[in-house]
Write a protein that holds these residues in place. Structure first.
Motif, PDB file in Angstrom:
ATOM      1  N   PHE A 137       0.807  -1.218   0.000  1.00 53.33           N
ATOM      2  CA  PHE A 137       0.000   0.000   0.000  1.00 53.33           C
ATOM      3  C   PHE A 137       0.844   1.273   0.000  1.00 53.33           C
ATOM      4  O   PHE A 137       0.345   2.332  -0.339  1.00 53.33           O
ATOM      5  CB  PHE A 137      -0.956   0.016   1.183  1.00 53.33           C
ATOM      6  N   ASN A 138       2.092   1.209   0.407  1.00 51.48           N
ATOM      7  CA  ASN A 138       2.969   2.378   0.367  1.00 51.48           C
ATOM      8  C   ASN A 138       3.858   2.383  -0.868  1.00 51.48           C
ATOM      9  O   ASN A 138       4.605   3.322  -1.090  1.00 51.48           O
ATOM     10  CB  ASN A 138       3.836   2.449   1.628  1.00 51.48           C
ATOM     11  N   SER A 139       3.799   1.334  -1.667  1.00 50.98           N
ATOM     12  CA  SER A 139       4.637   1.265  -2.866  1.00 50.98           C
ATOM     13  C   SER A 139       4.076   2.189  -3.938  1.00 50.98           C
ATOM     14  O   SER A 139       2.884   2.481  -3.968  1.00 50.98           O
ATOM     15  CB  SER A 139       4.717  -0.166  -3.392  1.00 50.98           C
ATOM     16  N   ARG A 140       4.947   2.628  -4.789  1.00 48.32           N
ATOM     17  CA  ARG A 140       4.532   3.502  -5.878  1.00 48.32           C
ATOM     18  C   ARG A 140       4.832   2.870  -7.231  1.00 48.32           C
ATOM     19  O   ARG A 140       4.144   3.109  -8.194  1.00 48.32           O
ATOM     20  CB  ARG A 140       5.232   4.867  -5.779  1.00 48.32           C
ATOM     21  N   GLU A 141       5.865   2.062  -7.304  1.00 47.91           N
ATOM     22  CA  GLU A 141       6.263   1.448  -8.570  1.00 47.91           C
ATOM     23  C   GLU A 141       6.318  -0.073  -8.513  1.00 47.91           C
ATOM     24  O   GLU A 141       5.925  -0.735  -9.445  1.00 47.91           O
ATOM     25  CB  GLU A 141       7.630   1.982  -9.023  1.00 47.91           C
ATOM     26  N   PHE A 142       6.869  -0.639  -7.418  1.00 51.26           N
ATOM     27  CA  PHE A 142       7.023  -2.096  -7.391  1.00 51.26           C
ATOM     28  C   PHE A 142       7.129  -2.625  -5.968  1.00 51.26           C
ATOM     29  O   PHE A 142       7.443  -1.899  -5.039  1.00 51.26           O
ATOM     30  CB  PHE A 142       8.264  -2.542  -8.181  1.00 51.26           C
ATOM     31  N   VAL A 143       6.837  -3.911  -5.830  1.00 53.83           N
ATOM     32  CA  VAL A 143       7.169  -4.714  -4.659  1.00 53.83           C
ATOM     33  C   VAL A 143       7.906  -5.930  -5.189  1.00 53.83           C
ATOM     34  O   VAL A 143       7.729  -6.313  -6.346  1.00 53.83           O
ATOM     35  CB  VAL A 143       5.928  -5.130  -3.835  1.00 53.83           C
ATOM     36  N   ALA A 144       8.755  -6.516  -4.347  1.00 58.01           N
ATOM     37  CA  ALA A 144       9.576  -7.628  -4.822  1.00 58.01           C
ATOM     38  C   ALA A 144       9.720  -8.697  -3.745  1.00 58.01           C
ATOM     39  O   ALA A 144       9.554  -8.438  -2.552  1.00 58.01           O
ATOM     40  CB  ALA A 144      10.961  -7.108  -5.227  1.00 58.01           C
ATOM     41  N   ALA A 203      -4.493   4.130  -5.581  1.00 59.76           N
ATOM     42  CA  ALA A 203      -3.379   5.067  -5.697  1.00 59.76           C
ATOM     43  C   ALA A 203      -3.681   6.283  -6.563  1.00 59.76           C
ATOM     44  O   ALA A 203      -3.337   7.400  -6.168  1.00 59.76           O
ATOM     45  CB  ALA A 203      -2.130   4.336  -6.195  1.00 59.76           C
ATOM     46  N   PRO A 204      -4.316   6.143  -7.727  1.00 59.54           N
ATOM     47  CA  PRO A 204      -4.587   7.348  -8.522  1.00 59.54           C
ATOM     48  C   PRO A 204      -5.469   8.370  -7.800  1.00 59.54           C
ATOM     49  O   PRO A 204      -5.428   9.546  -8.113  1.00 59.54           O
ATOM     50  CB  PRO A 204      -5.304   6.805  -9.765  1.00 59.54           C
ATOM     51  N   ALA A 205      -6.235   7.917  -6.814  1.00 62.12           N
ATOM     52  CA  ALA A 205      -7.115   8.828  -6.089  1.00 62.12           C
ATOM     53  C   ALA A 205      -6.338   9.793  -5.199  1.00 62.12           C
ATOM     54  O   ALA A 205      -6.819  10.863  -4.886  1.00 62.12           O
ATOM     55  CB  ALA A 205      -8.107   8.031  -5.242  1.00 62.12           C
ATOM     56  N   TYR A 244       0.369   9.989 -10.776  1.00 61.74           N
ATOM     57  CA  TYR A 244       0.517   8.535 -10.726  1.00 61.74           C
ATOM     58  C   TYR A 244       0.052   7.931 -12.045  1.00 61.74           C
ATOM     59  O   TYR A 244      -1.008   8.273 -12.541  1.00 61.74           O
ATOM     60  CB  TYR A 244      -0.314   7.976  -9.570  1.00 61.74           C
ATOM     61  N   ALA A 245       0.866   7.080 -12.620  1.00 61.79           N
ATOM     62  CA  ALA A 245       0.507   6.445 -13.889  1.00 61.79           C
ATOM     63  C   ALA A 245      -0.315   5.190 -13.618  1.00 61.79           C
ATOM     64  O   ALA A 245       0.027   4.412 -12.737  1.00 61.79           O
ATOM     65  CB  ALA A 245       1.772   6.081 -14.657  1.00 61.79           C
ATOM     66  N   PRO A 246      -1.390   4.984 -14.360  1.00 62.42           N
ATOM     67  CA  PRO A 246      -2.190   3.771 -14.160  1.00 62.42           C
ATOM     68  C   PRO A 246      -1.355   2.519 -14.397  1.00 62.42           C
ATOM     69  O   PRO A 246      -0.460   2.518 -15.227  1.00 62.42           O
ATOM     70  CB  PRO A 246      -3.283   3.890 -15.224  1.00 62.42           C
ATOM     71  N   GLY A 247      -1.629   1.504 -13.613  1.00 60.71           N
ATOM     72  CA  GLY A 247      -0.957   0.223 -13.816  1.00 60.71           C
ATOM     73  C   GLY A 247       0.041  -0.131 -12.739  1.00 60.71           C
ATOM     74  O   GLY A 247       0.271  -1.284 -12.473  1.00 60.71           O
ATOM     75  N   GLY A 248       0.690   0.813 -12.080  1.00 57.30           N
ATOM     76  CA  GLY A 248       1.669   0.475 -11.042  1.00 57.30           C
ATOM     77  C   GLY A 248       0.947   0.218  -9.743  1.00 57.30           C
ATOM     78  O   GLY A 248      -0.222   0.503  -9.628  1.00 57.30           O
ATOM     79  N   PRO A 249       1.521  -0.314  -8.756  1.00 54.63           N
ATOM     80  CA  PRO A 249       2.841  -0.914  -8.720  1.00 54.63           C
ATOM     81  C   PRO A 249       2.856  -2.319  -9.330  1.00 54.63           C
ATOM     82  O   PRO A 249       1.828  -2.963  -9.423  1.00 54.63           O
ATOM     83  CB  PRO A 249       3.135  -0.986  -7.224  1.00 54.63           C
TER      84      PRO A 249
END
Length: 179
Positions: A122-129, A156-158, A163-168
């Motif tokens: 929930f705090n990620s913006r681009e990825f989790v691994a 996230a977009p809210a 923020y770009a749609p689709g991430g993280p």
């Protein structure tokens, strides 16, 4: 790591440096983390399973009266949380170690791996691994992960500017394959 260095470690080092400018000797985050109301714990789950993400410092929960116009669940996404009103910070450092800094001394003993992973997603913006083999070693957590990612992509977009749609995205530490 650059964020942690610039905003936590560097100010922490300067706080007692007599040669540093006075304004550089004080940092709101460092001051908050040093306060007696913060409880620090190392978190080592018995079987590992922690995710890491692009946002190394994960805010969750809120202290005090939350704003009425924001659903409580949004606070686990870091929405409207700052250094003065966060309940806890979780810092997953690898699959088997995290640091929990909380205003509640019992948080570390109450949190489960799934809770910390939820805050990471929930705090990620681009990825989790996660490491290779993680999904087989942790099937319950792996089953929950797609739903958490879907929820973050929806919410996230809210609240994220630009923020770009689709991430993280989910990343595994498998080496790339070439054809």
């Amino acid at each position: 790591m650059g964020f942690i260095s610039m905003h936590v470690i560097d100010p922490w080092l300067l706080r007692n440096d007599e040669n540093a400018y006075y304004k550089d000797q004080w940092n709101h985050l460092v001051s908050t983390l040093l306060s007696s109301s913060m409880h620090w714990s190392c978190y080592r789950p018995r079987r590992g399973g922690l995710l890491v993400g692009d946002n190394s410092v994960c805010f969750s929960g809120v202290v005090g009266t939350p704003p009425e116009d924001i659903p409580l669940a949004f606070f686990d996404h870091g929405v409207e949380i700052g250094f003065g009103n966060f309940r806890r910070l979780t810092l997953p450092l690898g699959s088997s170690l995290a640091v929990i800094i909380s205003r509640d001394p019992q948080d570390a003993s109450r949190l489960r791996v799934a809770d910390i992973n939820r805050y990471t997603v929930f705090n990620s913006r681009e990825f989790v691994a996660h490491p290779p083999g993680w999904t087989k070693a942790h099937p319950e957590l792996a089953c929950e992960l797609p739903q958490l990612l879907k929820r973050q992509r929806m919410l996230a977009p809210a609240f994220l500017q630009g923020y770009a749609p689709g991430g993280p995205q989910l990343a595994s530490s498998h080496p790339p394959t070439h054809s």
